[in-house]
Design a protein around this motif. Structure first.
Motif, short mmCIF file in Angstrom:
data_model
loop_
_atom_site.label_atom_id
_atom_site.label_comp_id
_atom_site.label_asym_id
_atom_site.label_seq_id
_atom_site.Cartn_x
_atom_site.Cartn_y
_atom_site.Cartn_z
N HIS A 62 37.72 36.07 72.73
CA HIS A 62 38.12 34.77 72.19
C HIS A 62 36.88 33.93 71.87
CE1 HIS A 62 41.08 31.13 72.78
NE2 HIS A 62 40.07 30.77 72.01
N GLY A 63 35.98 33.80 72.84
CA GLY A 63 34.78 33.00 72.65
C GLY A 63 33.89 33.54 71.55
N TYR A 64 33.76 34.86 71.48
CA TYR A 64 32.95 35.49 70.43
C TYR A 64 33.51 35.16 69.05
CZ TYR A 64 29.96 39.09 68.30
OH TYR A 64 29.01 39.75 67.55
N ALA A 65 34.82 35.27 68.91
CA ALA A 65 35.46 35.00 67.61
C ALA A 65 35.38 33.52 67.25
CB ALA A 65 36.91 35.46 67.64
N GLN A 66 35.50 32.64 68.23
CA GLN A 66 35.37 31.21 67.94
C GLN A 66 33.99 30.90 67.36
OE1 GLN A 66 36.67 29.68 71.91
NE2 GLN A 66 37.72 28.13 70.70
N ALA A 67 32.97 31.50 67.94
CA ALA A 67 31.60 31.20 67.52
C ALA A 67 31.22 31.84 66.19
CB ALA A 67 30.62 31.65 68.61
N ARG A 228 36.50 24.76 62.82
CA ARG A 228 36.51 26.23 62.99
C ARG A 228 35.74 26.89 61.87
NH1 ARG A 228 40.60 29.24 60.12
NH2 ARG A 228 41.46 27.93 58.49
N LYS A 229 35.68 26.23 60.71
CA LYS A 229 34.80 26.65 59.62
C LYS A 229 33.71 25.59 59.49
CE LYS A 229 37.98 29.46 56.90
NZ LYS A 229 38.56 29.71 55.54
#
Length: 586
Positions: A62-67, A228-229
């Motif tokens: 989750h954290g990897y994808a958020q960043a 998020r973008k």
């Protein structure tokens, strides 16, 4: 041998997956063997991160994808591992984070008919009728791998769905026999499996929106996750600058608008009061927000015009949700803002005098709000207040710092006082299951090893994060980060909820809410024992800054640190407890 398991791993590599956060079981021999063969043959596959708990595995993805916006893979054990992800799958789904979850399933033969047939008693115990059904309410797509002939297509299809707006988790499962099946390699053109293109607002309707923006006397923008973008932040600043529109963040879980911008007018969480800007607005533009306001406490005027732009404007997965609006646009906020800004600048019809008046008014308000925050940070005398603690953390930040906020009842304090102003520098889980902070910090550090990660969490959220697993992983995989615990020795949120419904009830009269953690545990010591973290417990305000500086120094030298800070107690609102733990420094 080239098996379905081999093809599955190759597909992840082809799709750009860097990490597999894995909690392996008896259903994964084909995966384990294929990884071993690839290592022996020096073939590149995603790096496996061993995760002793599934909740942490998915939180890290989750954290990897958020960043980064890039989905990673999580591998868990049959239906038990699927269920052990628990609240983490809720978080990924509700916060619209792309991730691919794969689980094995019990073998479907029991007499050795096929390779992988049942040979352990657990294969009968873990055989359930609808394993995929466990995930169906929390994933965009689910399917079963039945053959190696099309496993790559299934993986690319699943990731295409995961990455397309609104993004989210996807789930694949496969029994041992299917994953052990010998198969023929398939070549995939990955460029044919890209996510859908960002959606725009219809041209005739963007004209209407711009016309209403130009006519508005008191326009307002509300957002929660536009950031998020990162590129969308620049376009939001451009719009705000053009028309001097103030921006409010509702429970922000991204850095959506720079806190140091004069049009930034704060954020709110569960505040039990009416926001004056929202009440005065004659036009409210909502951009990427699930809950822009709470109608029983805080809402715009009935005469206000509301426009709603969101990747999911109908909130199709929320059974009860409605905010009557003039228009709902299912559109990418970055794309829509570009459309608005281009049209505004082409029209050249901006009332510059009105804009100048608004700019002066909201710049003054911005300065006033900042001064109020500074005064709040200095209050409390010898007590370590959440405001003071957050202000001290803010002093440690630089352009390479990422803040994670899982402060819950201190969420609003953190989001306001941390004053994040760099896109990609601030994140919350975006959902409601506590414990995201620990795994997310690992994922973010893996994705951006040059960044300094600071996780701000309540003591309840810290315990939910499975800190023993988090800090074992942090040491093994060299992902140091700083954790600061806002420790009120209990769950304050249930107390607030009870008082919100029964302000004069018996629970309040007796001050008995069943939520305290007395006698308190040595929370920092858990991290020290599991992962050799630098551990400090702080109760004295005069020692706080020194402890934070030392903790950050340890992190930058490669060792995680946990600073357990005693803030006012959940019951007494005093920074003391009847049975204090001994102050420890390791």
């Amino acid at each position: 041998m080239y098996t379905t398991g081999t093809a599955f791993l190759e597909a992840l590599q082809e799709a750009g997956v860097s990490y597999i956060f894995a909690n392996l079981g008896s259903d994964h021999p084909s995966i384990i063997e294929s990884l071993a063969i690839a290592k022996q043959e020096n073939r590149e596959l995603p790096t496996v991160i061993t995760c002793p708990h599934e909740f942490v595995a998915l939180s890290a993805a989750h954290g990897y994808a958020q960043a980064t916006g890039k989905p990673q893979a999580v591998i868990v054990h049959v239906e038990c591992g699927t269920q052990n992800m628990g609240g983490a799958i809720h978080n990924a789904f509700k916060s619209r984070v792309p991730v691919l979850v794969f689980a094995g399933s019990s073998p479907y033969t029991q007499e050795g008919e096929l390779t992988g047939s049942r040979n352990e008693f657990i294969h009968w115990i873990q055989d359930v009728f609808d394993q995929r059904g466990i995930m169906r309410g929390y994933s965009k797509y689910d399917n079963e791998i039945r053959t190696g002939a099309n496993v790559k297509q299934l993986v690319h299809r699943a990731l295409q769905v995961a990455k397309s707006d609104p993004p989210g988790p996807v789930y694949l499962m496969g029994a041992r026999e299917a994953m052990e099946q010998e198969t023929t390699p398939v070549t995939i053109q990955k460029e044919l499996w890209e996510p859908i293109a960002p959606a725009a607002v219809p041209p005739n309707l963007i004209e209407e929106l711009v016309k209403d923006l130009l006519a508005a006397k008191k326009p307002l923008i509300v957002t929660s996750y536009l950031g998020r973008k990162k590129e969308a932040v620049k376009e939001l600043v451009r719009l705000s600058d053009n028309l001097a529109i103030p921006v409010i963040e509702s429970v922000p879980h991204h850095m959506n608008f720079p806190a140091d911008h004069p049009m930034h007018c704060g954020s709110y969480w569960n505040d039990a009061k009416q926001n004056e800007l929202l009440a005065e607005a004659d036009l409210v533009l909502v951009l990427d927000s699930d809950v822009p306001w709470i109608p029983t406490k805080n809402k715009p005027s009935e005469n206000a015009t509301v426009y709603y732009i969101d990747i999911d404007p109908l909130k199709e997965e929320m059974p009860l949700w409605y905010i009557p609006s003039k228009r709902f646009f299912k559109a990418d906020a970055h794309t829509a803002l570009q459309q608005i800004n281009v049209l505004l600048e082409e029209k050249k019809e901006i009332d510059q005098k009105a804009v100048a008046v608004r700019r002066a008014e909201y710049t003054a308000l911005h300065g006033h709000l900042k001064e109020e925050r500074r005064q709040a940070e200095q209050a409390g005398e010898d007590v370590i207040t959440p405001e003071y603690l957050t202000g001290c953390v803010r002093e440690l930040m630089d352009e390479n710092t990422i803040i994670l906020n899982e402060g819950i009842t201190n969420y609003g304090v953190i989001s306001n006082h941390i004053e994040a102003s760099v896109p990609g520098s601030y994140y919350g889980s975006g959902a409601g299951s506590l414990g995201w902070n620990g795994g997310a910090a690992i994922g973010m550090k893996l994705s951006q090893p040059d960044k300094t990660i600071i996780s701000l969490t309540g003591d309840g959220s810290y315990l939910f994060s499975v800190p023993s697993t988090v800090h074992w992983m942090t040491k093994r995989y060299n992902t140091p980060f700083l954790t600061v615990i806002y420790n009120n020795r209990g769950w304050r949120a249930p107390k607030h909820s009870t008082l919100g419904v029964h302000p004069d009830g018996v629970a309040n009269a007796h001050q008995d809410f069943y939520v305290h953690f007395d006698p308190p545990a040595d929370l920092a010591g858990v991290a020290a024992a599991a992962g050799d973290a630098h551990a400090i417990t702080v109760k004295d305000r005069s020692k706080l800054k020194e402890a934070l500086v030392e903790g950050l120094k340890q992190v930058k030298e490669g060792r995680s640190a946990v600073i357990d800070v005693y803030i006012p107690h959940v019951y007494t609102d005093e920074a003391v407890t009847t049975e204090p733990v001994k102050e420890t420094v390791r």
